[in-house]
Scaffold this active site. Structure first.
Site, PDB file in Angstrom:
ATOM      1  N   GLY A   1       0.848  -1.186   0.000  1.00  0.00           N
ATOM      2  CA  GLY A   1       0.000   0.000   0.000  1.00  0.00           C
ATOM      3  C   GLY A   1       0.881   1.232   0.000  1.00  0.00           C
ATOM      4  O   GLY A   1       1.989   1.225  -0.529  1.00  0.00           O
ATOM      5  N   CYS A   2       0.420   2.266   0.636  1.00  0.00           N
ATOM      6  CA  CYS A   2       1.148   3.527   0.691  1.00  0.00           C
ATOM      7  C   CYS A   2       2.511   3.334   1.354  1.00  0.00           C
ATOM      8  O   CYS A   2       2.603   2.823   2.467  1.00  0.00           O
ATOM      9  CB  CYS A   2       0.337   4.546   1.479  1.00  0.00           C
ATOM     10  SG  CYS A   2       1.178   6.103   1.722  1.00  0.00           S
ATOM     11  N   PHE A   3       3.567   3.733   0.670  1.00  0.00           N
ATOM     12  CA  PHE A   3       4.900   3.512   1.241  1.00  0.00           C
ATOM     13  C   PHE A   3       5.149   4.360   2.472  1.00  0.00           C
ATOM     14  O   PHE A   3       6.016   4.053   3.268  1.00  0.00           O
ATOM     15  CB  PHE A   3       6.023   3.635   0.229  1.00  0.00           C
ATOM     16  CG  PHE A   3       6.050   4.855  -0.664  1.00  0.00           C
ATOM     17  CD1 PHE A   3       5.679   6.110  -0.225  1.00  0.00           C
ATOM     18  CD2 PHE A   3       6.490   4.721  -1.963  1.00  0.00           C
ATOM     19  CE1 PHE A   3       5.740   7.216  -1.055  1.00  0.00           C
ATOM     20  CE2 PHE A   3       6.573   5.823  -2.816  1.00  0.00           C
ATOM     21  CZ  PHE A   3       6.189   7.077  -2.350  1.00  0.00           C
TER      22      PHE A   3
END
Length: 171
Positions: free
Chosen positions: A11-13
């Site tokens: 997902g979002c890093f």
């Protein structure tokens, strides 16, 4: 020292750095992109979902100090491996989950780990297991996001928890 590299797309890093960042044996955790069809993508390009890149973290670790098995445990505790459409409130192909392995041992351990946890889930695990490709380092503002933007990072975590609660109430 047995320095190795693994790439996790979770997902979002922004949310994937902190869980790995404070252990002895982990040399570095960097945010970037992997798996797409254009060279040197920018965040603005990747976030559209049209480049086929995934947001990833590159983890360089000393396998003699911090095991790959422990990395897998931490990674899978951060994600919903049954969600093919993204992670939590982050929707889109760039937020899919994947393990980009750099050697056959990582690949086999990942396969075995997924098989060992599948029965914990009502749906099939869709986290991809892929060979590592070219890693493109994300722009400076995306590195160490949780350290440089603690309030925004905290809000991201709250939003994620609220999303999880909402989804559980819907089922």
């Amino acid at each position: 020292m047995e320095m190795k590299t693994i790439y996790f797309a979770g997902g979002c890093f922004w949310c994937m750095v902190k869980p790995f960042d404070s252990f002895d044996g982990i040399e570095s955790v960097k945010s970037g992109y992997m798996g797409g069809h254009i060279e040197n993508p920018t965040y603005e390009q990747v976030k559209t979902g049209t480049t086929d890149h995934l947001e990833v973290v590159e983890i360089i670790y000393d396998d003699a100090v911090f095991s790959f098995d422990k990395l897998l445990e931490i990674f899978f505790a951060q994600i919903d491996p049954t969600d093919a459409g993204g992670q939590y409130m982050d929707r889109g192909t760039q937020y899919r989950t994947a393990v980009f392995y750099t050697d056959e041992t990582q690949k086999m351990k990942t396969v075995n780990y997924i098989e060992s946890i599948q029965d914990r889930f009502d749906k099939p695990i869709v986290t991809e297991i892929r060979p590592a490709e070219v890693f493109y380092l994300a722009e400076d503002e995306h590195q160490d996001f949780y350290k440089r933007n603690p309030e925004r990072y905290k809000q991201e975590q709250i939003d994620r928890e609220n999303y999880i609660k909402t989804q559980k109430n819907l089922s």
